[in-house]
Design a protein around this motif. Structure first.
Motif, short mmCIF file in Angstrom:
data_model
loop_
_atom_site.label_atom_id
_atom_site.label_comp_id
_atom_site.label_asym_id
_atom_site.label_seq_id
_atom_site.Cartn_x
_atom_site.Cartn_y
_atom_site.Cartn_z
N SER A 1 0.79 -1.23 0.00
CA SER A 1 0.00 0.00 0.00
C SER A 1 0.82 1.28 0.00
CB SER A 1 -0.92 0.01 1.23
OG SER A 1 -0.11 0.02 2.39
N GLY A 2 2.13 1.20 0.15
CA GLY A 2 2.94 2.41 0.32
C GLY A 2 3.28 3.15 -0.94
N GLY A 3 3.84 2.49 -1.92
CA GLY A 3 4.30 3.16 -3.12
C GLY A 3 5.67 3.78 -2.92
N ALA A 4 6.07 4.63 -3.86
CA ALA A 4 7.39 5.26 -3.85
C ALA A 4 7.29 6.70 -3.37
CB ALA A 4 8.00 5.23 -5.25
N SER A 5 8.33 7.14 -2.68
CA SER A 5 8.43 8.53 -2.25
C SER A 5 9.91 8.92 -2.24
CB SER A 5 7.82 8.71 -0.86
OG SER A 5 8.52 7.91 0.09
N MET A 6 10.15 10.21 -2.17
CA MET A 6 11.54 10.69 -2.16
C MET A 6 12.13 10.52 -0.77
SD MET A 6 11.63 13.96 -4.63
CE MET A 6 10.32 14.12 -5.82
N ALA A 7 13.39 10.15 -0.72
CA ALA A 7 14.07 9.94 0.55
C ALA A 7 14.84 11.16 1.01
CB ALA A 7 15.01 8.74 0.44
N LYS A 8 14.99 12.13 0.13
CA LYS A 8 15.72 13.36 0.44
C LYS A 8 14.96 14.55 -0.11
CE LYS A 8 20.44 11.56 0.10
NZ LYS A 8 21.73 11.79 -0.58
N PRO A 9 15.23 15.74 0.42
CA PRO A 9 14.62 16.94 -0.17
C PRO A 9 15.13 17.16 -1.60
CG PRO A 9 15.54 17.41 2.02
CD PRO A 9 16.00 16.04 1.63
N LEU A 10 14.30 17.82 -2.39
CA LEU A 10 14.62 18.06 -3.80
C LEU A 10 15.96 18.76 -4.01
CD1 LEU A 10 11.16 19.31 -5.09
CD2 LEU A 10 12.23 17.09 -5.54
N ASP A 11 16.29 19.68 -3.12
CA ASP A 11 17.53 20.42 -3.29
C ASP A 11 18.77 19.62 -2.91
OD1 ASP A 11 17.10 20.45 -0.55
OD2 ASP A 11 17.67 22.56 -0.30
N GLN A 12 18.56 18.40 -2.43
CA GLN A 12 19.69 17.54 -2.06
C GLN A 12 19.88 16.37 -3.02
OE1 GLN A 12 19.52 16.40 2.07
NE2 GLN A 12 19.06 18.47 2.72
N ILE A 13 19.12 16.33 -4.09
CA ILE A 13 19.28 15.28 -5.09
C ILE A 13 19.71 15.93 -6.40
CG2 ILE A 13 18.18 13.41 -6.39
CD1 ILE A 13 16.12 13.18 -4.10
N THR A 14 20.89 15.56 -6.87
CA THR A 14 21.42 16.14 -8.10
C THR A 14 21.29 15.15 -9.25
OG1 THR A 14 23.69 15.32 -7.83
CG2 THR A 14 23.14 17.44 -6.77
N PHE A 15 21.43 15.69 -10.45
CA PHE A 15 21.47 14.82 -11.63
C PHE A 15 22.61 13.80 -11.51
CE2 PHE A 15 19.18 16.98 -15.44
CZ PHE A 15 18.01 17.06 -14.70
N LEU A 16 23.73 14.22 -10.93
CA LEU A 16 24.85 13.30 -10.78
C LEU A 16 24.49 12.15 -9.85
CD1 LEU A 16 27.75 12.59 -11.53
CD2 LEU A 16 28.52 14.02 -9.61
N ASP A 17 23.76 12.43 -8.77
CA ASP A 17 23.31 11.37 -7.87
C ASP A 17 22.48 10.33 -8.63
OD1 ASP A 17 24.40 12.70 -5.61
OD2 ASP A 17 22.53 13.82 -5.31
N ILE A 18 21.57 10.82 -9.45
CA ILE A 18 20.68 9.93 -10.21
C ILE A 18 21.48 9.17 -11.25
CG2 ILE A 18 18.70 9.86 -11.78
CD1 ILE A 18 17.77 12.50 -10.32
N TYR A 19 22.33 9.87 -11.97
CA TYR A 19 23.18 9.27 -13.01
C TYR A 19 24.00 8.11 -12.43
CZ TYR A 19 27.28 9.36 -16.20
OH TYR A 19 28.31 9.04 -17.05
N ARG A 20 24.60 8.35 -11.28
CA ARG A 20 25.41 7.30 -10.65
C ARG A 20 24.55 6.17 -10.11
NH1 ARG A 20 29.84 11.17 -7.66
NH2 ARG A 20 31.20 11.40 -9.49
N ALA A 21 23.38 6.49 -9.60
CA ALA A 21 22.50 5.48 -9.00
C ALA A 21 22.01 4.46 -10.02
CB ALA A 21 21.31 6.14 -8.32
N VAL A 22 21.74 4.90 -11.23
CA VAL A 22 21.12 3.99 -12.20
C VAL A 22 22.11 3.43 -13.22
CG1 VAL A 22 18.81 4.97 -11.90
CG2 VAL A 22 20.28 5.87 -13.70
#
Length: 148
Positions: free
Chosen positions: A61-82
């Motif tokens: 029942s939960g679904g997905a949500s952000m684990a950090k505030p928007l200003d703390q997630i960069t494109f580089l974080d996402i790029y490296r994560a995936v």
């Protein structure tokens, strides 16, 4: 050469979470419908984003949500994560340059540093772009559409 579409799909995931989380449960099926990919692709990416500490995923029942505030997630974080690039290298070098050829023998010596310089510059730029700016632009686009 292109960076894998996993990067843009991951950014799309974050955009959907931000825009829809108040009104909808953010499931892999919900995201897959917006992105027009198989839910299996979404589940794999959510798993990678979760492992990187960028999203929370609650089964059922939960679904997905952000684990950090928007200003703390960069494109580089996402790029490296995936894992957008193989073995962390943006440029994949051809496998077997001819060691008997003066060009083949020296191609790595000549290009490796320059290619690293290009990748470092791209990653510096990505580190300077947060999801906060992306979400502001997304919200503005949606508002403009609704006006007319």
């Amino acid at each position: 050469m292109q960076i894998s579409s996993r990067f843009t799909i991951a950014v799309h995931i974050f955009m959907c979470i931000h825009i829809f989380e108040k009104d909808h449960k953010i499931t892999s099926d919900f995201l897959a419908d917006s992105i027009q990919v198989n839910p299996v692709v979404i589940r794999r990416l959510l798993s990678q984003l979760k492992a990187a500490g960028l999203v929370r995923v609650q089964r059922g029942s939960g679904g997905a949500s952000m684990a950090k505030p928007l200003d703390q997630i960069t494109f580089l974080d996402i790029y490296r994560a995936v894992d957008c690039v193989e073995e962390g290298a943006l440029f994949h070098f051809h496998e077997n340059p001819n060691p008997n050829c003066p060009v083949g023998r020296n191609v790595h010596r000549v290009l490796d540093g320059r290619l690293k310089q290009i990748q470092d510059a791209m990653e510096r730029e990505m580190a300077g772009i947060t999801l906060e700016s992306v979400m502001k632009d997304t919200e503005n686009c949606i508002k403009e559409e609704s006006r007319g």
